[in-house]
Scaffold this active site. Sequence first.
Site, PDB file in Angstrom:
ATOM      1  N   GLY A   1      35.960  42.752  36.511  1.00  0.00           N
ATOM      2  CA  GLY A   1      35.104  41.589  36.644  1.00  0.00           C
ATOM      3  C   GLY A   1      34.096  41.808  37.753  1.00  0.00           C
ATOM      4  O   GLY A   1      34.312  42.617  38.662  1.00  0.00           O
ATOM      5  N   ASP A   2      32.993  41.112  37.693  1.00  0.00           N
ATOM      6  CA  ASP A   2      32.057  41.151  38.810  1.00  0.00           C
ATOM      7  C   ASP A   2      32.560  40.196  39.889  1.00  0.00           C
ATOM      8  O   ASP A   2      33.528  39.465  39.699  1.00  0.00           O
ATOM      9  CB  ASP A   2      30.657  40.766  38.346  1.00  0.00           C
ATOM     10  CG  ASP A   2      29.566  41.391  39.208  1.00  0.00           C
ATOM     11  OD1 ASP A   2      29.868  41.783  40.348  1.00  0.00           O
ATOM     12  OD2 ASP A   2      28.418  41.486  38.747  1.00  0.00           O
ATOM     13  N   TRP A   3      31.914  40.209  41.022  1.00  0.00           N
ATOM     14  CA  TRP A   3      32.377  39.508  42.212  1.00  0.00           C
ATOM     15  C   TRP A   3      32.666  38.032  41.904  1.00  0.00           C
ATOM     16  O   TRP A   3      31.762  37.246  41.635  1.00  0.00           O
ATOM     17  CB  TRP A   3      31.325  39.623  43.313  1.00  0.00           C
ATOM     18  CG  TRP A   3      31.739  39.049  44.627  1.00  0.00           C
ATOM     19  CD1 TRP A   3      31.843  37.732  44.954  1.00  0.00           C
ATOM     20  CD2 TRP A   3      32.109  39.780  45.796  1.00  0.00           C
ATOM     21  NE1 TRP A   3      32.256  37.583  46.245  1.00  0.00           N
ATOM     22  CE2 TRP A   3      32.423  38.827  46.803  1.00  0.00           C
ATOM     23  CE3 TRP A   3      32.205  41.129  46.108  1.00  0.00           C
ATOM     24  CZ2 TRP A   3      32.818  39.202  48.089  1.00  0.00           C
ATOM     25  CZ3 TRP A   3      32.596  41.500  47.392  1.00  0.00           C
ATOM     26  CH2 TRP A   3      32.898  40.542  48.355  1.00  0.00           C
ATOM     27  N   GLY A   4      33.949  37.674  41.930  1.00  0.00           N
ATOM     28  CA  GLY A   4      34.347  36.293  41.701  1.00  0.00           C
ATOM     29  C   GLY A   4      34.126  35.812  40.287  1.00  0.00           C
ATOM     30  O   GLY A   4      34.223  34.600  40.018  1.00  0.00           O
ATOM     31  N   GLY A   5      33.835  36.720  39.356  1.00  0.00           N
ATOM     32  CA  GLY A   5      33.416  36.322  38.023  1.00  0.00           C
ATOM     33  C   GLY A   5      34.444  35.516  37.256  1.00  0.00           C
ATOM     34  O   GLY A   5      34.086  34.571  36.536  1.00  0.00           O
TER      35      GLY A   5
END
Length: 725
Positions: free
Chosen positions: A281-285
């Site tokens: 996942g991307d940052w905090g996605g």
Amino acid sequence: MSPDPSTPAERPWLDADRPVEERVDALLAVMSLAEKVGQLHQTANIDPAADAELIRNGAISSSLYASGATGGNVKDEGLLSSAIDSAQAIAVEESRLGIPLLFGRDVIHGHRTVFPIPLGLASGWDESLVERACEVAADEAHLEGVAWTFAPMVDISEEPRWGRVAESFGEQPVLSGRLGAAAVRGFQGEPVGEKGRLAACAKHFVGYGLAAGGRDYDTVSVGENTLRNLHLRPFKDAVDAGVLTVMASFNDVDGVPMHSNRRLLREVLKDEWGFDGVVVGDWGGVGQLMNHGVAADLREAAIYGIEAGIDLEMVSGAYAAHLADLVESGEVDLALVDDSVRRVLRLKFRLGLFERPYTGTPQRSNAPTEETRALAREAAHGSMVLLSNNGVLPLPADPGTLLLTGPFVQEGEALLGTWVLDGKGDDVVSPEAAFRERLGDKLLVQDNRFSERGVQLVRQADVTVAVVGEHPWRSGEANSVARIGLPTGQLEVLHELAGIDKPLVVVVYTGRPLELGPVLDLADAVILAWHPGVEAGNALADVVFGDVTPFGRLPMTFPRTTGHIPTSTHQRPTSRTLTPEQDKTEGRYLDALVLPRLPFGHGLSYTTFSYGEMALSATELSRAGGSLEVSVEVTNTGERAGREVVQLYFRDPVAQVTRPNIELLDWARLDLEPGQSGTARFTVTADQLGYFGRDLTRRVDTGEVVLMVGPDASRGERVSITVTD
């Protein structure tokens, strides 16, 4: 919990002679649910002291050092590797199973030796150069314990307001896909797991470049047909090149956020394409699914993330907080968790982390060397695109008095570009330093803080080189702009400089296509330099003084104005498609032409080239695996050696769905001496002409296909071929 496997005989996963899948099976069989969930949790900037108990309990799988081990950029050698080894020792020597941690970092276009931004690298149209640059970056980062980079970015975009175009390889799937695959090879090496290499990550899957209005993180409205025919293609190339990880994008796609998009992540990427690596996942996605309005809380977000196929959850902690309970309650199938854990463990085994978990004291510095600087200088040469020239360039070795003016004349760090965590401004050769070395006291320098003084100096100089453009903080993530003109005040200063009627060369530093029509009208020559990296000044001087004949070509179309966006080679035929002739008489705007002034592939040289007639080995091409040869003879008709980037395009006039007016098919680079001729040769296969039709299956149609060979997307000879059964 399974028995503690305390002896080597009870730890078959540590046997490096066993096949990777066998080692994964052995380790997975003895893991508790809590340890499995731990392998799916990534934290940021891990602290070996504060996080020791979590590491010891196997509750952390990976960490990304987003801004360095000390809370800022790692500017002192050894800090990052020391922090990594301290945390790794706890994981390997004190945890029950001894599973090593995986450390990632944003190594985007160089580590200590910073190369041009990816959009600049793409201007060289050179796969070998991209591969070599990424190999250098991997080696330098690996010295500090980094095992994973979040690059290459292969998002396709025709939206220059979006700051992240700086990280891309341009708008065309063929160019982006081939350069992205080259980056994967450079980062990862062959075989995967060699010392001095990193796991690569193709990002952002998928459609991120379509963010509405060019606003970062915004919504995306697109159908799967357009995704398959355009945006998914570079990702497929990266997967075919063996990329080990893929990152989900922040955006939604037609209402479904990518971090919960089972259709695209699990069904297309994993099942259809057979991708067996890690989806991160991307940052905090995953947690941000609540912001999207599709998850009520972090617990529900965890369900959607794991079901969609997010294997490693970055930062938000949704999996760490809720996944074990969700499995025990029956809301999440354990098989989904096991599949993701298997992928994460497979990655760690492939990278050799179980055999080489520690960085140790670096045996050498990772600072730029003579060799890496030479490569950075070569890359910067390729990144520079000569947009216009009325004959003032190249300057003679003794141009008289030269005024170097503008906000970037003495800059170092600002010329490194966006997404640089470890490069140092002191490593950059500024334009002033490079020009001073050549001209000595004949160089006048003025930074344009007081434009009136600059105008005075123009009168004293024989020629002026003005370096303008945007600072890196104006491009990259979360740095979108509403207007793509030069920053405030710069065009006004250029008007004043041009008003003295002395030769004026304008150099544009940027991370995105800009509205450059007024600059092209004012200047005697314009060089697009992007953000060139550590050899910025030297490379610019090489080009300005003719040591290097420019050969860069635009990897994105430059719109006439902000109001013309989107303008690109993605344009498809409409009910009333506009021809160049009609643009001058009918148009689609009352107040402006429509077609771009600087088309995709544009770039000038200090020499000239003539093209012969296109030759075909056949005029018919069987769609059942057929191929034909296309060739064209190119002659250097000027007085200097130069490189011509010969570009092959095609158009399918009649198809099941609308297709672009022009699509890049291939390209070839010819290095020719004055008077020398060379032949660009291309092999065209039926598969290259295929596309996804109405039912989303790939097809190759029979009928006419138009081929075009030329120096850019707007010029060239056209020849029709027929695709047959």
